[in-house]
Design a protein around this motif. Structure first.
Motif, PDB file in Angstrom:
ATOM      1  N   SER A 186       1.239  -0.991   0.177  1.00  0.00           N
ATOM      2  CA  SER A 186       0.166  -0.309   0.200  1.00  0.00           C
ATOM      3  C   SER A 186       0.990   0.995  -0.133  1.00  0.00           C
ATOM      4  O   SER A 186       0.670   2.406  -0.999  1.00  0.00           O
ATOM      5  CB  SER A 186      -0.812   0.049   1.407  1.00  0.00           C
ATOM      6  OG  SER A 186      -1.541  -1.467   1.318  1.00  0.00           O
ATOM      7  N   GLN A 187       2.078   1.235   0.275  1.00  0.00           N
ATOM      8  CA  GLN A 187       3.243   2.554   1.023  1.00  0.00           C
ATOM      9  C   GLN A 187       4.066   1.893  -0.593  1.00  0.00           C
ATOM     10  O   GLN A 187       4.460   3.500   0.036  1.00  0.00           O
ATOM     11  CB  GLN A 187       3.482   2.217   2.117  1.00  0.00           C
ATOM     12  CG  GLN A 187       2.662   2.770   3.821  1.00  0.00           C
ATOM     13  CD  GLN A 187       3.219   2.587   4.524  1.00  0.00           C
ATOM     14  OE1 GLN A 187       4.516   1.778   4.842  1.00  0.00           O
ATOM     15  NE2 GLN A 187       2.878   3.633   5.245  1.00  0.00           N
ATOM     16  N   ARG A 188       3.907   2.023  -1.378  1.00  0.00           N
ATOM     17  CA  ARG A 188       4.732   1.974  -2.471  1.00  0.00           C
ATOM     18  C   ARG A 188       4.402   2.840  -3.138  1.00  0.00           C
ATOM     19  O   ARG A 188       3.593   3.065  -3.758  1.00  0.00           O
ATOM     20  CB  ARG A 188       5.193   0.525  -3.270  1.00  0.00           C
ATOM     21  CG  ARG A 188       4.884  -0.915  -2.897  1.00  0.00           C
ATOM     22  CD  ARG A 188       5.292  -1.631  -4.048  1.00  0.00           C
ATOM     23  NE  ARG A 188       5.494  -2.595  -3.505  1.00  0.00           N
ATOM     24  CZ  ARG A 188       6.267  -4.148  -4.151  1.00  0.00           C
ATOM     25  NH1 ARG A 188       5.225  -4.129  -5.460  1.00  0.00           N
ATOM     26  NH2 ARG A 188       5.715  -5.385  -4.012  1.00  0.00           N
ATOM     27  N   PRO A 189       5.949   3.505  -4.080  1.00  0.00           N
ATOM     28  CA  PRO A 189       5.382   5.022  -4.399  1.00  0.00           C
ATOM     29  C   PRO A 189       4.764   4.970  -5.852  1.00  0.00           C
ATOM     30  O   PRO A 189       4.866   3.885  -6.246  1.00  0.00           O
ATOM     31  CB  PRO A 189       6.961   6.037  -4.412  1.00  0.00           C
ATOM     32  CG  PRO A 189       7.536   4.515  -4.096  1.00  0.00           C
ATOM     33  CD  PRO A 189       6.934   3.167  -3.091  1.00  0.00           C
ATOM     34  N   PRO A 190       3.943   5.914  -5.946  1.00  0.00           N
ATOM     35  CA  PRO A 190       3.803   6.057  -6.743  1.00  0.00           C
ATOM     36  C   PRO A 190       4.522   5.973  -8.641  1.00  0.00           C
ATOM     37  O   PRO A 190       5.388   6.055  -8.052  1.00  0.00           O
ATOM     38  CB  PRO A 190       2.122   7.535  -7.686  1.00  0.00           C
ATOM     39  CG  PRO A 190       3.064   7.739  -6.186  1.00  0.00           C
ATOM     40  CD  PRO A 190       3.576   6.670  -5.715  1.00  0.00           C
ATOM     41  N   GLU A 191       4.008   5.496  -9.559  1.00  0.00           N
ATOM     42  CA  GLU A 191       5.250   5.786 -10.646  1.00  0.00           C
ATOM     43  C   GLU A 191       5.747   7.107 -11.044  1.00  0.00           C
ATOM     44  O   GLU A 191       4.616   8.110 -10.272  1.00  0.00           O
ATOM     45  CB  GLU A 191       4.766   4.900 -11.369  1.00  0.00           C
ATOM     46  CG  GLU A 191       4.318   3.619 -12.151  1.00  0.00           C
ATOM     47  CD  GLU A 191       3.293   2.656 -13.117  1.00  0.00           C
ATOM     48  OE1 GLU A 191       3.934   3.581 -13.825  1.00  0.00           O
ATOM     49  OE2 GLU A 191       2.871   1.885 -13.457  1.00  0.00           O
ATOM     50  N   ALA A 192       6.319   7.278 -11.474  1.00  0.00           N
ATOM     51  CA  ALA A 192       6.958   8.635 -12.159  1.00  0.00           C
ATOM     52  C   ALA A 192       5.620   9.356 -12.850  1.00  0.00           C
ATOM     53  O   ALA A 192       5.166   8.994 -13.424  1.00  0.00           O
ATOM     54  CB  ALA A 192       8.335   8.778 -13.115  1.00  0.00           C
ATOM     55  N   GLY A 193       5.044  10.734 -11.750  1.00  0.00           N
ATOM     56  CA  GLY A 193       4.520  11.696 -12.224  1.00  0.00           C
ATOM     57  C   GLY A 193       3.318  10.908 -11.538  1.00  0.00           C
ATOM     58  O   GLY A 193       2.234  11.763 -11.785  1.00  0.00           O
ATOM     59  N   GLY A 194       2.911  10.354 -10.720  1.00  0.00           N
ATOM     60  CA  GLY A 194       1.867   9.257 -10.347  1.00  0.00           C
ATOM     61  C   GLY A 194       1.054  10.195  -9.069  1.00  0.00           C
ATOM     62  O   GLY A 194       1.882  11.130  -8.634  1.00  0.00           O
ATOM     63  N   VAL A 195       0.186  10.139  -9.062  1.00  0.00           N
ATOM     64  CA  VAL A 195      -0.688  10.931  -7.992  1.00  0.00           C
ATOM     65  C   VAL A 195      -1.079   9.697  -7.290  1.00  0.00           C
ATOM     66  O   VAL A 195      -0.593   8.818  -7.096  1.00  0.00           O
ATOM     67  CB  VAL A 195      -2.176  11.489  -8.261  1.00  0.00           C
ATOM     68  CG1 VAL A 195      -2.461  12.264  -7.607  1.00  0.00           C
ATOM     69  CG2 VAL A 195      -2.191  12.559  -9.140  1.00  0.00           C
ATOM     70  N   LEU A 196      -0.195  10.354  -5.393  1.00  0.00           N
ATOM     71  CA  LEU A 196      -0.513   9.175  -4.311  1.00  0.00           C
ATOM     72  C   LEU A 196      -1.890   8.851  -4.116  1.00  0.00           C
ATOM     73  O   LEU A 196      -3.266  10.139  -4.908  1.00  0.00           O
ATOM     74  CB  LEU A 196      -0.380  10.211  -2.996  1.00  0.00           C
ATOM     75  CG  LEU A 196      -0.227   9.232  -1.645  1.00  0.00           C
ATOM     76  CD1 LEU A 196       1.259   8.423  -1.676  1.00  0.00           C
ATOM     77  CD2 LEU A 196      -0.448  10.686  -0.432  1.00  0.00           C
ATOM     78  N   PRO A 197      -2.767   7.498  -3.863  1.00  0.00           N
ATOM     79  CA  PRO A 197      -4.038   7.292  -4.090  1.00  0.00           C
ATOM     80  C   PRO A 197      -4.738   7.633  -2.934  1.00  0.00           C
ATOM     81  O   PRO A 197      -3.523   8.079  -1.358  1.00  0.00           O
ATOM     82  CB  PRO A 197      -3.387   5.416  -3.876  1.00  0.00           C
ATOM     83  CG  PRO A 197      -1.954   5.623  -3.357  1.00  0.00           C
ATOM     84  CD  PRO A 197      -0.967   7.047  -3.696  1.00  0.00           C
ATOM     85  N   THR A 198      -5.428   8.492  -3.093  1.00  0.00           N
ATOM     86  CA  THR A 198      -6.511   8.991  -2.149  1.00  0.00           C
ATOM     87  C   THR A 198      -7.260   7.688  -1.500  1.00  0.00           C
ATOM     88  O   THR A 198      -8.103   6.925   0.002  1.00  0.00           O
ATOM     89  CB  THR A 198      -7.906   9.579  -2.359  1.00  0.00           C
ATOM     90  OG1 THR A 198      -8.593   8.992  -3.783  1.00  0.00           O
ATOM     91  CG2 THR A 198      -7.322  10.434  -3.074  1.00  0.00           C
ATOM     92  N   HIS A 199      -7.844   6.494  -2.515  1.00  0.00           N
ATOM     93  CA  HIS A 199      -8.287   5.448  -1.902  1.00  0.00           C
ATOM     94  C   HIS A 199      -7.727   3.635  -2.102  1.00  0.00           C
ATOM     95  O   HIS A 199      -7.723   3.923  -3.040  1.00  0.00           O
ATOM     96  CB  HIS A 199      -9.632   5.650  -2.368  1.00  0.00           C
ATOM     97  CG  HIS A 199     -10.527   6.142  -1.500  1.00  0.00           C
ATOM     98  ND1 HIS A 199     -10.665   7.603  -2.502  1.00  0.00           N
ATOM     99  CD2 HIS A 199     -12.050   6.574  -0.903  1.00  0.00           C
ATOM    100  CE1 HIS A 199     -10.982   8.589  -2.174  1.00  0.00           C
ATOM    101  NE2 HIS A 199     -11.786   7.702  -0.834  1.00  0.00           N
ATOM    102  N   ILE A 200      -7.085   3.259  -0.721  1.00  0.00           N
ATOM    103  CA  ILE A 200      -6.367   1.964  -1.333  1.00  0.00           C
ATOM    104  C   ILE A 200      -7.679   0.565  -0.725  1.00  0.00           C
ATOM    105  O   ILE A 200      -8.171   0.881  -0.169  1.00  0.00           O
ATOM    106  CB  ILE A 200      -5.951   1.828  -0.158  1.00  0.00           C
ATOM    107  CG1 ILE A 200      -4.165   3.211  -0.409  1.00  0.00           C
ATOM    108  CG2 ILE A 200      -5.145   0.792  -0.178  1.00  0.00           C
ATOM    109  CD1 ILE A 200      -4.025   3.314   0.978  1.00  0.00           C
ATOM    110  N   ILE A 201      -7.593  -0.626  -1.473  1.00  0.00           N
ATOM    111  CA  ILE A 201      -8.480  -1.616  -1.019  1.00  0.00           C
ATOM    112  C   ILE A 201      -7.565  -2.955  -1.168  1.00  0.00           C
ATOM    113  O   ILE A 201      -6.508  -3.211  -2.224  1.00  0.00           O
ATOM    114  CB  ILE A 201      -9.253  -1.342  -2.372  1.00  0.00           C
ATOM    115  CG1 ILE A 201     -10.148  -0.142  -3.197  1.00  0.00           C
ATOM    116  CG2 ILE A 201     -10.569  -2.593  -2.892  1.00  0.00           C
ATOM    117  CD1 ILE A 201     -10.911   0.087  -4.574  1.00  0.00           C
TER     118      ILE A 201
END
Length: 506
Positions: free
Chosen positions: A240-255
């Motif tokens: 769940s804490q893996r950083p998003p891909e380059a230029g990605g947005v931090l997730p707001t909802h984790i499932i």
């Protein structure tokens, strides 16, 4: 059916079934003497069809082979044998409407479609691989589900695929070739409707929502061992804490998927704080989890297969309890419960007494801050047409913005099962005009828009996370979402009138 999806196979098998019915119907001039032969033809046809499509259920019996392997034939052969009784009844009903010309195709479609509807509703229902799914895999063909649903597709599939049986009919060219030509035109019409309905570009997305679907790929034999609790929680948090891909947005909802924990997180304040503390400000976790309900005096502790929403630092903010449980998988049916437990048997899920079903009145929208209202479904609840969205919400302001499905298909390994499950859940998105977000322990996890297009997915048996935007719902709600099976019933009555007309002329 998936993973093959060869529609002509249904043409061959249904055409042969009509010819077998022709032979059985001519066996004796007395109608009642031919009902049983026709029913036996139907049972044999259904048994072959269901065994070929459901053999993968045997994988679940091998997860704890020391306890359940002996019962494998009951799942692989016994279940299809019982479910084939619906086909037997459908073929017998078709015999009552049988005639010598094209009208018998309508009677045949009425009998089988009604039997498939009953299979999906009686005795808790099991609409797995309903014949309409043969049309529910091609993106364009599946669009008609927005009008008539799965059972409407079933009636169409039987009419179209059985029509070539008339090629052997005696008479002129129109009598012989007309029904097949009409079936080909109908199939082409469905394709044109689908091509017109599906937009050329991608669907708009809900602003401010970024989903992260966590697919941990945990083996089933390790997933429910309490001694693994710390490692499993750490694995989910790390993913769940893996950083998003380059230029990605931090997730707001984790499932997280169905039954993520091998323990009751509501009763483990330390683990709940650890999970909640791993969320960043503004993030929300949606997870499958077993939960327990405190009993009243004299009652036993009740367990539920649930979806929970967790907010930092350690708050469970909303819960949904699974309503449609899997017989023998999550509970033992009441008439057999005491007997089976007396001889030492239990359901597959190792919960004392099995899961209890949530209240049907509680089959409701899951409220998660920042997310549109979500129609919650767990595992195979997503295969039931017309039942994934609370009744009465389709045309109202309470209509959900997505279908959320958490599941665990690890029981079935790399077989057709998980692929068939995904295809059936995908059809619900088309029927309801809602995007589908599906998170599975071992896959296939996917985000699907309201037209049934897969916008992002993870393959089977891969540990990974999937970051994706949430597509918007279709406005207004499709015909099926508003009227359920009524369009199918109207089609069924029209086919019945055609069959009766041909029968009277025979």
């Amino acid at each position: 059916m998936p993973p093959f999806g060869v529609l002509p196979a249904l043409v061959v098998s249904l055409t042969a079934a009509v010819w077998l019915m022709d032979g059985a119907a001519r066996g004796d001039p007395r109608l009642w003497r031919t009902l049983l032969p026709c029913a036996l033809v139907g049972w044999a046809w259904g048994f072959g069809y269901l065994t070929a499509g459901l053999w993968w259920l045997g994988s679940a019996f091998l997860v704890e082979a020391d306890e359940f392997a002996w019962a494998l034939p009951l799942g692989v052969v016994g279940l299809p044998a019982v479910l084939a009784l619906f086909f037997g009844a459908g073929f017998a009903a078709a015999r009552l409407l049988w005639s010598s010309g094209a009208g018998r195709i309508c009677g045949f479609a009425v009998g089988i479609s009604a039997a498939e509807w009953l299979r999906g509703h009686l005795f808790t229902g099991f609409p797995w691989n309903t014949l309409g799914m043969a049309l529910g895999q091609n993106l364009w063909l599946t669009q008609s589900a927005c009008l008539v649903g799965l059972y409407g597709l079933t009636l169409i599939a039987v009419l179209v695929c059985a029509a070539p049986a008339t090629l052997a009919t005696e008479g002129g060219a129109l009598r012989r070739f007309g029904p097949t030509a009409l079936a080909a035109l109908a199939l082409g019409g469905l394709m044109l409707f689908g091509a017109y309905r599906v937009p050329a570009g991608s669907e708009a997305t809900v602003p401010g929502v970024r989903l992260r679907l966590v697919q941990p790929n945990l083996p089933q034999d390790a997933k429910f061992r309490p001694e693994n609790r710390a490692d499993i929680v750490d694995r989910y948090i790390e993913l769940s804490q893996r950083p998003p891909e380059a230029g990605g947005v931090l997730p707001t909802h984790i499932i997280w998927p169905e039954s993520a924990f091998p323990f009751l997180i509501q009763r483990d304040p330390g683990s709940l704080a650890k999970v909640g503390g791993a969320l960043q400000s503004g993030q929300h976790l949606i997870t499958g989890a077993a939960r327990a309900e405190e009993p009243l005096p004299g009652e036993r502790l009740r367990f539920f297969n649930a979806i929970m929403t967790i907010e930092p630092p350690n708050r469970i903010s909303d819960t949904y309890d699974k309503v449609h449980l899997v017989p023998f998988g999550e509970y033992l049916p009441a008439p057999l419960d005491a007997l089976l437990r007396a001889i030492g048997l239990r359901q597959f899920v190792s919960i004392p007494g099995g899961f209890s079903a949530g209240s049907r009145a509680g089959q409701r929208i899951l409220e998660v801050p920042g997310l549109p209202p979500a129609a919650a479904t767990i595992c195979y609840e997503a295969i039931f047409p017309g039942a994934v969205v609370p009744a009465g919400t389709a045309g109202s302001a309470a209509r959900p913005g997505l279908i959320l499905n958490v599941t665990n298909d690890a029981w079935f390994g790399d077989t057709p099962g998980p692929r068939q499950h995904l295809a059936q859940a995908r059809l619900r998105a088309v029927e309801e005009g809602l995007p589908l977000v599906r998170d599975a322990n071992t896959g296939i996890s996917a985000v699907i828009d309201a037209y049934g297009r897969v916008t992002a997915s993870l393959p089977l048996d891969k540990e990974a996370v999937l970051d994706a935007d949430l597509p918007t719902r279709i406005e207004p709600a499709p015909l099926y979402a508003r009227f359920g099976d009524w369009p199918f019933l109207a089609m069924l009555m029209a086919a019945l009138l055609c069959a009766l007309g041909a029968w009277r002329r025979a």
